[in-house]
Design an enzyme around this catalytic site. Structure first.
Site, PDB file in Angstrom:
ATOM      1  N   ARG A   1     147.060  42.918 -18.866  1.00 29.11           N
ATOM      2  CA  ARG A   1     147.462  41.712 -18.139  1.00 29.11           C
ATOM      3  C   ARG A   1     148.686  41.065 -18.781  1.00 29.11           C
ATOM      4  NH1 ARG A   1     142.972  39.665 -18.033  1.00 29.11           N
ATOM      5  NH2 ARG A   1     142.389  39.807 -15.855  1.00 29.11           N
ATOM      6  N   TYR A   2     148.742  41.055 -20.104  1.00 25.81           N
ATOM      7  CA  TYR A   2     149.834  40.420 -20.839  1.00 25.81           C
ATOM      8  C   TYR A   2     150.737  41.505 -21.428  1.00 25.81           C
ATOM      9  CZ  TYR A   2     146.620  36.466 -20.559  1.00 25.81           C
ATOM     10  OH  TYR A   2     145.776  35.499 -20.107  1.00 25.81           O
TER      11      TYR A   2
ATOM     12  N   ASP B   1     140.530  30.746 -17.707  1.00 28.73           N
ATOM     13  CA  ASP B   1     141.104  31.967 -17.154  1.00 28.73           C
ATOM     14  C   ASP B   1     141.298  31.732 -15.664  1.00 28.73           C
ATOM     15  OD1 ASP B   1     141.938  34.500 -18.165  1.00 28.73           O
ATOM     16  OD2 ASP B   1     140.027  34.635 -19.234  1.00 28.73           O
TER      17      ASP B   1
ATOM     18  N   LYS C   1     145.329  33.125 -18.928  1.00 29.30           N
ATOM     19  CA  LYS C   1     144.535  32.100 -19.605  1.00 29.30           C
ATOM     20  C   LYS C   1     145.455  30.951 -20.010  1.00 29.30           C
ATOM     21  CE  LYS C   1     141.338  33.644 -22.501  1.00 29.30           C
ATOM     22  NZ  LYS C   1     141.952  34.973 -22.431  1.00 29.30           N
TER      23      LYS C   1
ATOM     24  N   CYS D   1     124.181  38.020 -21.377  1.00 29.22           N
ATOM     25  CA  CYS D   1     124.274  36.583 -21.151  1.00 29.22           C
ATOM     26  C   CYS D   1     124.186  36.313 -19.655  1.00 29.22           C
ATOM     27  CB  CYS D   1     125.592  36.053 -21.710  1.00 29.22           C
ATOM     28  SG  CYS D   1     125.815  36.378 -23.467  1.00 29.22           S
TER      29      CYS D   1
ATOM     30  N   ASP E   1     133.626  30.839 -16.223  1.00 27.15           N
ATOM     31  CA  ASP E   1     134.297  31.582 -15.154  1.00 27.15           C
ATOM     32  C   ASP E   1     133.466  31.575 -13.870  1.00 27.15           C
ATOM     33  OD1 ASP E   1     136.655  32.533 -16.561  1.00 27.15           O
ATOM     34  OD2 ASP E   1     135.281  33.744 -17.753  1.00 27.15           O
TER      35      ASP E   1
ATOM     36  N   ARG F   1     149.855  42.928 -25.168  1.00 33.07           N
ATOM     37  CA  ARG F   1     148.490  43.234 -25.595  1.00 33.07           C
ATOM     38  C   ARG F   1     147.678  43.799 -24.431  1.00 33.07           C
ATOM     39  NH1 ARG F   1     149.857  38.108 -25.200  1.00 33.07           N
ATOM     40  NH2 ARG F   1     148.487  36.463 -24.415  1.00 33.07           N
TER      41      ARG F   1
ATOM     42  N   CYS G   1     125.886  45.995 -23.887  1.00 35.48           N
ATOM     43  CA  CYS G   1     125.826  44.874 -24.815  1.00 35.48           C
ATOM     44  C   CYS G   1     124.446  44.815 -25.461  1.00 35.48           C
ATOM     45  CB  CYS G   1     126.079  43.552 -24.087  1.00 35.48           C
ATOM     46  SG  CYS G   1     127.706  43.428 -23.319  1.00 35.48           S
TER      47      CYS G   1
ATOM     48  N   ARG H   1     131.571  39.359 -16.769  1.00 33.28           N
ATOM     49  CA  ARG H   1     131.570  40.781 -16.426  1.00 33.28           C
ATOM     50  C   ARG H   1     130.163  41.253 -16.056  1.00 33.28           C
ATOM     51  NH1 ARG H   1     135.351  41.917 -21.197  1.00 33.28           N
ATOM     52  NH2 ARG H   1     137.417  41.858 -20.254  1.00 33.28           N
TER      53      ARG H   1
ATOM     54  N   CYS I   1     127.649  35.693 -17.913  1.00 36.66           N
ATOM     55  CA  CYS I   1     128.734  36.617 -18.252  1.00 36.66           C
ATOM     56  C   CYS I   1     129.693  36.828 -17.089  1.00 36.66           C
ATOM     57  CB  CYS I   1     128.147  37.956 -18.683  1.00 36.66           C
ATOM     58  SG  CYS I   1     129.402  39.192 -19.092  1.00 36.66           S
TER      59      CYS I   1
END
Length: 358
Positions: free
Chosen positions: A91-92, A309, A316, A108, A272, A95, A104, A113, A111
């Site tokens: 995206r950037y 975000d 972000k 959560c 999010d 990075r 995981c 994702r 989450c």
């Protein structure tokens, strides 16, 4: 009461552990069919069994997760449109995210994702991992690689060492960052072999996800101490969650404790727009007020950046309330107590004198 030596992955397991009564267990079966469940032994030990327990709220499913709103999206921050090859999000400019697995230790309930992680997702295949690493090699503008997922510290030490070693051999990669829940929720995985696997000439920074001081039990403290003693710089990211940490007291306790453990608070995330997570989200205004009230009374070491975000993959951005306003006379500055002060034009706009001639 259930033996706490095993991870709970089912609704009956939650009921057996006393984390759901019979009525709630029946209600959340539909949630479990859609979103994965996992509560590690470390988290089970720290749950207080109070109705408002901040750990149970994060990991025990609720029927409220079935209530989606129109603005929510399976890909709320737009990862898909920035995925040139499997496992990479670019995206950037400087990075990329490298996602070597989609599993995981815990799942959560908020989450972003949550539609993309869980049992059945697993590891990147060998050819996919090779293509992801080739993508990084072929883009010299990439300076930072962020290992995320899923949780990269669930990888075996051998596989993690291979990935980090490959990145270390790419000349333009200047730093590797790892986003993880493991040191807090599964601290037993932070072994000497894992720490050795992360030792490279390219610096490795570790960003630990932690949302409440209660998560920082003795085993988590030990794992974080081992990482800090091993020379790994530690940062934290926290999600602002209604009913979990949306008070000045909860955030202050968490951030002070993290700093005591040599973890610098880095990001405080606005929730999010993931499906079925509306009951966790505070308003942005509420988050701004919390951050404003922390500024001043709490050390700067304990101040993360409050960020959003932007939905759709637009990046972000910091969203804390502003402390500086301009008017026709110069600037107005609001101090941590909310008092407004004048910062005049002479001080604000003064030019430097011209350099002396040689």
């Amino acid at each position: 009461m259930r033996n706490r030596s095993r991870t709970i992955r089912t609704v009956p397991g939650l009921a057996e552990a006393g984390l759901l009564n019979a009525q709630k267990a029946a209600e959340v079966e539909a949630v479990a069919h859609r979103y994965a469940i996992s509560v590690t032994p470390a988290m089970q030990e720290l749950i207080s069994h109070r109705p408002d327990d901040p750990i149970a709220a994060q990991f025990v499913p609720s029927v409220l997760e079935l209530a989606a709103t129109p603005e929510e999206s399976p890909d709320p921050i737009g990862d898909a449109r920035f995925t040139p090859v499997p496992g990479i999000t670019h995206r950037y400019r400087d990075r990329v995210l490298l996602k070597p697995l989609h599993l995981c230790p815990v799942y959560c309930r908020f989450c972003f994702r949550r539609e993309m992680v869980g049992p059945g997702q697993g590891l990147l295949g060998e050819s996919e991992l090779a293509a992801a690493l080739d993508y990084i090699r072929s883009h010299p503008e990439i300076w930072e690689v962020i290992l995320t997922g899923g949780d990269p510290l669930m990888l075996s030490a051998r596989r993690l060492e291979r990935i980090v070693g490959e990145l270390d051999r790419i000349p333009h990669v200047g730093v590797v960052r790892i986003h993880t829940r493991v040191p807090v929720v599964a601290p037993e995985l932070v072994t000497a072999d894992l720490r050795q696997a992360l030792r490279t000439d390219t610096p490795v920074w570790i960003v630990v996800h932690c949302n409440h001081r209660q998560e920082l039990g003795p085993k988590a403290r030990g794992a974080l101490a081992d990482l800090a003693d091993g020379g790994f710089p530690l940062l934290s990211q926290t999600v602002l969650l209604k009913g979990v940490n949306d008070s000045v007291e909860a955030l202050e306790e968490l951030f002070r404790e993290l700093v005591r453990l040599r973890v610098k608070p880095y990001y405080l995330h606005q929730g999010d727009l993931a499906p079925g997570t509306g009951h966790f989200r505070t308003s942005v205004a509420a988050g701004q007020e919390l951050v404003r009230r922390l500024r001043g009374p709490v050390s700067g070491l304990c101040q993360p950046t409050y960020v959003l975000d932007i939905p759709g993959g637009h990046g972000k951005v910091p969203i804390a309330a502003g402390y500086l306003e301009r008017d026709e006379l110069g600037y107005l500055v609001i101090d941590p107590q909310g008092v407004v002060h004048r910062y005049g034009p002479a001080a604000a706009e003064a030019d430097f004198p011209p350099a002396a001639q040689a």
